[in-house]
Design a protein around this motif. Structure first.
Motif, PDB file in Angstrom:
ATOM      1  N   THR A 365      48.653  73.801 -41.328  1.00 46.76           N
ATOM      2  CA  THR A 365      49.408  75.049 -41.404  1.00 46.76           C
ATOM      3  C   THR A 365      49.751  75.575 -40.019  1.00 46.76           C
ATOM      4  O   THR A 365      50.863  76.025 -39.754  1.00 46.76           O
ATOM      5  CB  THR A 365      48.612  76.100 -42.194  1.00 46.76           C
ATOM      6  OG1 THR A 365      48.262  75.567 -43.475  1.00 46.76           O
ATOM      7  CG2 THR A 365      49.424  77.379 -42.373  1.00 46.76           C
ATOM      8  N   SER A 366      48.801  75.518 -39.112  1.00 45.98           N
ATOM      9  CA  SER A 366      48.991  75.927 -37.717  1.00 45.98           C
ATOM     10  C   SER A 366      47.958  75.192 -36.889  1.00 45.98           C
ATOM     11  O   SER A 366      46.923  74.758 -37.403  1.00 45.98           O
ATOM     12  CB  SER A 366      48.836  77.441 -37.557  1.00 45.98           C
ATOM     13  OG  SER A 366      47.493  77.833 -37.829  1.00 45.98           O
ATOM     14  N   GLU A 367      48.194  75.085 -35.608  1.00 45.17           N
ATOM     15  CA  GLU A 367      47.229  74.393 -34.753  1.00 45.17           C
ATOM     16  C   GLU A 367      45.908  75.139 -34.725  1.00 45.17           C
ATOM     17  O   GLU A 367      44.850  74.526 -34.577  1.00 45.17           O
ATOM     18  CB  GLU A 367      47.793  74.230 -33.339  1.00 45.17           C
ATOM     19  CG  GLU A 367      48.931  73.229 -33.240  1.00 45.17           C
ATOM     20  CD  GLU A 367      48.546  71.837 -33.737  1.00 45.17           C
ATOM     21  OE1 GLU A 367      47.363  71.450 -33.623  1.00 45.17           O
ATOM     22  OE2 GLU A 367      49.423  71.125 -34.271  1.00 45.17           O
ATOM     23  N   GLU A 368      45.956  76.459 -34.905  1.00 43.36           N
ATOM     24  CA  GLU A 368      44.718  77.243 -34.913  1.00 43.36           C
ATOM     25  C   GLU A 368      43.860  76.916 -36.134  1.00 43.36           C
ATOM     26  O   GLU A 368      42.627  77.049 -36.097  1.00 43.36           O
ATOM     27  CB  GLU A 368      45.048  78.737 -34.898  1.00 43.36           C
ATOM     28  CG  GLU A 368      45.655  79.244 -33.590  1.00 43.36           C
ATOM     29  CD  GLU A 368      47.102  78.806 -33.396  1.00 43.36           C
ATOM     30  OE1 GLU A 368      47.558  78.743 -32.243  1.00 43.36           O
ATOM     31  OE2 GLU A 368      47.767  78.490 -34.425  1.00 43.36           O
ATOM     32  N   SER A 369      44.497  76.473 -37.221  1.00 42.03           N
ATOM     33  CA  SER A 369      43.745  76.169 -38.443  1.00 42.03           C
ATOM     34  C   SER A 369      43.559  74.665 -38.656  1.00 42.03           C
ATOM     35  O   SER A 369      43.174  74.233 -39.743  1.00 42.03           O
ATOM     36  CB  SER A 369      44.455  76.774 -39.662  1.00 42.03           C
ATOM     37  OG  SER A 369      45.727  76.162 -39.848  1.00 42.03           O
ATOM     38  N   ARG A 370      43.834  73.864 -37.626  1.00 42.60           N
ATOM     39  CA  ARG A 370      43.703  72.414 -37.766  1.00 42.60           C
ATOM     40  C   ARG A 370      42.288  72.010 -38.204  1.00 42.60           C
ATOM     41  O   ARG A 370      42.107  71.035 -38.958  1.00 42.60           O
ATOM     42  CB  ARG A 370      44.083  71.718 -36.459  1.00 42.60           C
ATOM     43  CG  ARG A 370      43.919  70.193 -36.498  1.00 42.60           C
ATOM     44  CD  ARG A 370      44.435  69.527 -35.227  1.00 42.60           C
ATOM     45  NE  ARG A 370      45.890  69.576 -35.165  1.00 42.60           N
ATOM     46  CZ  ARG A 370      46.694  68.681 -35.738  1.00 42.60           C
ATOM     47  NH1 ARG A 370      46.169  67.677 -36.453  1.00 42.60           N
ATOM     48  NH2 ARG A 370      47.989  68.784 -35.637  1.00 42.60           N
ATOM     49  N   ARG A 372      40.407  73.274 -40.330  1.00 43.54           N
ATOM     50  CA  ARG A 372      40.279  73.291 -41.785  1.00 43.54           C
ATOM     51  C   ARG A 372      40.868  72.012 -42.383  1.00 43.54           C
ATOM     52  O   ARG A 372      40.294  71.426 -43.314  1.00 43.54           O
ATOM     53  CB  ARG A 372      40.987  74.517 -42.359  1.00 43.54           C
ATOM     54  CG  ARG A 372      40.913  74.587 -43.874  1.00 43.54           C
ATOM     55  CD  ARG A 372      41.382  75.917 -44.416  1.00 43.54           C
ATOM     56  NE  ARG A 372      41.292  75.957 -45.885  1.00 43.54           N
ATOM     57  CZ  ARG A 372      41.502  77.044 -46.616  1.00 43.54           C
ATOM     58  NH1 ARG A 372      41.808  78.206 -46.007  1.00 43.54           N
ATOM     59  NH2 ARG A 372      41.409  76.999 -47.929  1.00 43.54           N
TER      60      ARG A 372
END
Length: 456
Positions: A365-370, A372
């Motif tokens: 979804t985003s690199e910050e949530s990779r 997960r």
């Protein structure tokens, strides 16, 4: 070390596959290995090099095909036998039978006989590359070797194993052709041809040059026109049952060695008729060019592609392996893996269902949530589901297209449900998208791994 620059020039005769074709090769090797082991053969691997004099002793043209091995720092003089250098006498093996024979002699005291071995390795031949013939290729061999003597029933077993392999992989229709070298040997001696090996080598060229040229070659080698005609008559006998025996008898020739060959081939055919009906035929033109064969010989052709030549061959050998005290006779058969794949892939007869082993692409979804997405992938892999995490947090449409290009059937969306923050998985072929949990979701068995299917 600096990287090479400029245009890369390919080397002919050394096949390299793209990922989808490599999957086809791996599945074929899996089928071969599993079938060999089902029949009780044990795996070995031998070194790539053997002494040149041992390799060159296996046929009149063998020395022309051997790739020599030497150090780059050596000089031409190092190749002289007088140099005393070990690397002056090494060559890459051109088949797996010769190194296997050496392996048996070296390890005889630690092997249990009869020894059932399979070997899947590369081999090298210095011949002109063409369709189905390569300088570097993969072979898959089985052999049964015993100490002192080898029971004849093992000769009937070889084609049954090959029939099992080819029946489990989409090669299409095939036929396993068998002969026994004692049949032409006894026949040639009975009609007055004493150069049995030379005659066999000429008759072995029948498919390549045709009967008229073979007859001319036989006469040039000293045969009379009547003897040449008799050789061609023998080579023309073919049957899917025991009818070959009466066909040979009708030629009016008798010899004790001929009788031995007919009895041995009858035993092979009787077993094949019971356990692999329609797959094996007695074909008395089959000779095999290598000198070490002494009994039953085999060649396998794909129906409709006979011009491609044999894709599987072998035979019995009684004197290839010996330590001077004990002789280790054996019988074996070799599947030309690269040769078969050259036909199947080159003619687009089979295809892999996808080019990636992954069944699932886990979206990011985003690199910050990779993290997960990585956790989802870990949970799926722990349950045996192959998956890949998307390389970039692109828009979901772009990530789906990434999966489509690789044939990955499912895309996993972490936190796709806004109400519950739960995950969802999408079958990108049908468009169906449902809620999913990485600890419980089951991948349909037909999608878990790439499949290899016949085209058309």
């Amino acid at each position: 070390m600096s990287a090479p620059t400029g245009r890369v020039t390919p080397i002919s005769g050394f096949p390299e596959y793209l990922p989808a074709d490599r999957i086809v090769e791996q599945r074929f090797l899996d089928v071969i290995r599993e079938t060999f082991e089902l029949h009780g053969f044990s795996s070995i691997e031998t070194r790539s090099i053997e002494p040149v004099e041992r390799l060159s002793a296996q046929g009149e043209d063998a020395d022309k095909e051997i790739y020599g091995v030497s150090r780059l720092g050596g000089s031409p003089d190092d190749w002289s036998p007088a140099s005393g250098r070990d690397d002056a006498r090494w060559g890459l093996h051109f088949d797996l039978t010769v190194p296997f024979a050496r392996y048996v002699v070296e390890n005889a005291g630690r092997l249990s006989f009869p020894f059932r071995r399979y070997q899947i390795q590369k081999a090298w031949r210095g011949e002109r590359p063409q369709e189905g013939r390569y300088r570097e290729f993969t072979q898959a061999d089985i052999d049964v070797v015993d100490a002192g003597s080898l029971a004849q029933h093992f000769e009937a077993e070889m084609p049954l194993v090959v029939a099992d392999v080819f029946s489990r992989f989409p090669v299409g229709e095939f036929v396993i052709q068998v002969n026994n070298r004692k049949i032409p040997e006894g026949f040639y001696l009975a009609i007055g041809l004493t150069d049995v090996v030379g005659t066999l080598r000429i008759v072995d060229k029948l498919d390549k040059v045709g009967p008229e040229n073979v007859a001319s070659m036989l006469e040039e080698a000293g045969a009379s026109s009547e003897q040449a005609a008799a050789c061609l008559a023998l080579a023309g006998i073919r049957s899917a049952d025991l009818g070959f025996v009466s066909a040979v008898r009708d030629l009016g020739v008798s010899h004790p060695v001929l009788d031995e060959g007919l009895d041995a081939l009858s035993a092979v055919m009787s077993t094949a008729m019971e356990y692999a009906p329609g797959r094996v035929v007695a074909d008395l033109r089959i000779a095999r060019g290598l000198d070490y064969y002494t009994g039953t010989v085999y060649e396998t052709a794909l129906v409709g592609y006979e011009s491609w030549g044999a894709v599987c061959s072998g035979g019995r050998y009684d004197a290839l392996a010996s330590d001077g005290r004990t002789t280790y006779p054996g019988v074996g058969i070799s599947i030309g893996v690269s040769r078969i794949l050259g036909l199947l892939l080159g003619q687009d007869l089979v295809r892999a269902s996808r080019s990636s082993p992954a069944a699932v692409l886990v979206a990011v979804t985003s690199e910050e949530s990779r993290a997960r997405s990585v956790a989802v992938a870990g949970a799926l892999r722990s349950r045996g589901i192959p998956c890949e995490v998307a390389p970039r947090a692109d828009k979901f449409g772009k990530q789906i297209r990434y999966a489509e290009r690789r044939g990955i059937p499912y895309v996993w969306f972490p936190g796709a449900s806004r109400e519950t923050d739960s995950d969802e998985i999408k079958d990108i072929r049908s468009g169906d998208q449902v809620a999913a949990d990485a600890t419980t979701w089951e991948c349909p068995p037909e999608d878990l791994h790439p499949t290899v299917d016949r085209v058309g």
